[in-house]
Design an enzyme around this catalytic site. Structure first.
Site, short mmCIF file in Angstrom:
data_model
loop_
_atom_site.label_atom_id
_atom_site.label_comp_id
_atom_site.label_asym_id
_atom_site.label_seq_id
_atom_site.Cartn_x
_atom_site.Cartn_y
_atom_site.Cartn_z
N THR A 185 2.85 -6.03 2.74
CA THR A 185 3.40 -4.89 3.51
C THR A 185 2.32 -3.85 3.80
O THR A 185 2.63 -2.68 4.08
CB THR A 185 4.57 -4.22 2.76
OG1 THR A 185 4.06 -3.63 1.56
CG2 THR A 185 5.66 -5.22 2.43
N ASN A 216 -2.45 2.77 3.42
CA ASN A 216 -1.87 4.10 3.66
C ASN A 216 -2.67 5.19 2.96
O ASN A 216 -2.76 6.32 3.44
CB ASN A 216 -0.42 4.14 3.15
CG ASN A 216 0.54 3.46 4.09
OD1 ASN A 216 0.37 3.52 5.31
ND2 ASN A 216 1.52 2.77 3.54
N HIS A 253 9.73 0.26 7.78
CA HIS A 253 9.13 -0.99 8.24
C HIS A 253 9.09 -2.06 7.14
O HIS A 253 9.57 -3.18 7.34
CB HIS A 253 7.68 -0.73 8.68
CG HIS A 253 7.51 0.40 9.65
ND1 HIS A 253 7.79 0.29 11.00
CD2 HIS A 253 7.08 1.68 9.46
CE1 HIS A 253 7.54 1.45 11.60
NE2 HIS A 253 7.10 2.31 10.70
N ASP A 254 8.52 -1.71 6.01
CA ASP A 254 8.22 -2.73 4.98
C ASP A 254 9.47 -3.32 4.35
O ASP A 254 9.49 -4.48 3.96
CB ASP A 254 7.34 -2.10 3.89
CG ASP A 254 6.04 -1.57 4.46
OD1 ASP A 254 5.33 -0.86 3.75
OD2 ASP A 254 5.75 -1.88 5.64
N PHE A 291 -0.85 -0.28 12.49
CA PHE A 291 -1.74 0.15 11.40
C PHE A 291 -2.21 -1.00 10.50
O PHE A 291 -3.41 -1.17 10.26
CB PHE A 291 -1.02 1.21 10.56
CG PHE A 291 -1.83 1.75 9.42
CD1 PHE A 291 -1.64 1.27 8.13
CD2 PHE A 291 -2.81 2.71 9.63
CE1 PHE A 291 -2.40 1.76 7.06
CE2 PHE A 291 -3.57 3.19 8.58
CZ PHE A 291 -3.37 2.72 7.30
N ASN A 292 -1.28 -1.80 9.94
CA ASN A 292 -1.68 -2.82 8.96
C ASN A 292 -2.70 -3.79 9.52
O ASN A 292 -3.63 -4.20 8.84
CB ASN A 292 -0.45 -3.61 8.48
CG ASN A 292 0.42 -2.81 7.54
OD1 ASN A 292 -0.03 -1.81 6.97
ND2 ASN A 292 1.66 -3.22 7.37
N ASP A 316 6.78 1.09 1.76
CA ASP A 316 6.45 0.09 0.73
C ASP A 316 7.36 0.29 -0.49
O ASP A 316 7.84 -0.67 -1.10
CB ASP A 316 4.99 0.23 0.29
CG ASP A 316 4.02 0.10 1.43
OD1 ASP A 316 3.87 1.08 2.19
OD2 ASP A 316 3.42 -0.97 1.60
N ASP A 355 0.86 -1.20 0.00
CA ASP A 355 0.00 0.00 0.00
C ASP A 355 0.89 1.25 0.00
O ASP A 355 0.85 2.08 0.91
CB ASP A 355 -0.95 0.01 1.21
CG ASP A 355 -0.20 0.05 2.55
OD1 ASP A 355 -0.79 0.53 3.54
OD2 ASP A 355 0.98 -0.37 2.61
O1 RIB Z 1 2.61 0.37 10.73
C1 RIB Z 1 3.48 0.48 9.64
C2 RIB Z 1 2.86 -0.10 8.41
O2 RIB Z 1 1.67 0.61 8.09
C3 RIB Z 1 3.75 0.04 7.17
O3 RIB Z 1 3.48 -1.03 6.30
C4 RIB Z 1 3.29 1.32 6.57
O4 RIB Z 1 3.54 1.37 5.15
C5 RIB Z 1 1.82 1.24 6.83
O5 RIB Z 1 1.23 0.42 5.81
CA CA Z 2 2.82 -0.52 3.99
#
Ligand code: RIB
Ligand code: CA
Length: 313
Positions: free
Chosen positions: A123, A38, A238-239, A164-165, A14, A9
């Site tokens: 991701t 996102n 993160h991703d 979040f994801n 990403d 996303d």
């Molecule tokens: O919490 C971080 C994640 O949420 C990452 O994948 C960022 O791109 C968002 O999607």
């Molecule tokens: Ca992401």
């Protein structure tokens, strides 16, 4: 040769994840699918196509996926990634229109045709992955492992308990975590440690290459938004760590633990409830990232940008 399908996303991190996969030797990116997260599903699809054009890989097939989570309204993250979802610099218009096939149908086709097992690397929210697992059980045996970025043992970033994801689509996450497939969870406890500092971002910007010239300002925007919202001093990519872990599993140390997804909690919705001390009788189901080789991950990201810059010249 590792075969990857990336479901994303974009999203700044990403973008870094896609770049790590495309720069790595001995990796074939079979395709990219996008999901709402996102930003809206249209924006993440557009952004992913822009990233592929930026790195000269419009040859990689890309398909658009879910526009909304399985049962809940969509929550996006403009407060981190901006209105477009990839703010910070004007990227070139995408060269590829992408496939008209849905992400789910594209993933089914790829898995059906695969001669070796495929690693799925989601991701973003897990909506597409859950849809695939539920609607196409006949291809599940072609999945080698799911290496996902999401959740956390103790860290969270949207509510005190949720990342979040997972929080965007907890029902999808529950389907994935209960699938019985081999899962590696790269959660915030490790991803928050893989920062590109402001010094790293300046180093990237000073590379002045065909890709680093874009990536520098994009990462600066991402770092600024993370600083403003979380007080983090840099860009937590993160991703990229999920993709790196899929390619080089020893980048992250894992423990085989039980993880269940809270789908009803008033205060804990979307939490990846991790039985760290094995106090329940629930069986371990996830390889959970507990430690990361920070220096190695930083050099993977810097080398990724240098490699792709060189390929574009
Ligand atoms: O919490 C971080 C994640 O949420 C990452 O994948 C960022 O791109 C968002 O999607
Ligand atoms: Ca992401």
């Amino acid at each position: 040769m590792k075969k990857l399908l990336i479901d994303c996303d974009p999203g700044h991190d990403d973008m870094m994840a896609i770049m790590v996969a495309c720069a790595a030797d001995d990796v074939e990116v079979l395709g990219i699918t996008t999901v709402a997260g996102n930003q809206t599903g249209d924006k993440t699809f557009f952004n992913a196509r822009q990233v592929l054009t930026m790195i000269g890989r419009e040859d990689i097939p890309i398909a658009k996926g879910a526009m909304v989570p399985l049962v809940r309204p969509l929550m996006t993250a403009a407060f981190i990634h901006g209105e477009s979802g990839l703010e910070g610099v004007e990227l070139p218009e995408p060269k590829s229109p992408g496939l008209t096939l849905s992400a789910r149908d594209f993933m089914v086709n790829v898995l059906k045709e695969a001669t070796e097992k495929v690693i799925l690397v989601p991701t973003g929210p897990l909506t597409n992955i859950a849809t695939l697992l539920i609607s196409a059980p006949e291809v599940v045996d072609k999945i080698e492992r799911i290496v996902l970025i999401g959740g956390g043992i103790r860290d969270s970033n949207v509510t005190p308990g949720a990342e979040f994801n997972i929080l965007v689509d907890p029902e999808a996450a529950r389907i994935v975590f209960e699938s019985g497939l081999p899962i590696t969870q790269v959660g915030l406890d490790v991803t928050n440690k893989t920062l590109l500092t402001y010094e790293d971002i300046e180093l990237i910007t000073q590379m002045k290459g065909p890709i680093s010239s874009y990536v520098g300002p994009l990462l600066k925007f991402f770092a600024d938004m993370n600083k403003r919202n979380f007080g983090i001093n840099g860009a937590p990519v993160h991703d990229a760590l999920a993709v790196a872990t899929a390619i080089w599993p020893d980048v992250v140390e894992t423990e085989f633990l039980n993880v269940v997804i809270e789908t009803r909690g008033e205060f804990t919705l979307g939490q990846t409830v991790t039985d760290v001390y094995r106090i329940t009788d629930r069986k371990p189901n996830v390889q959970v990232g507990v430690k990361v080789d920070v220096a190695r991950m930083r050099s993977i990201m810097i080398e990724t940008i240098r490699t792709l810059d060189a390929k574009m010249v």
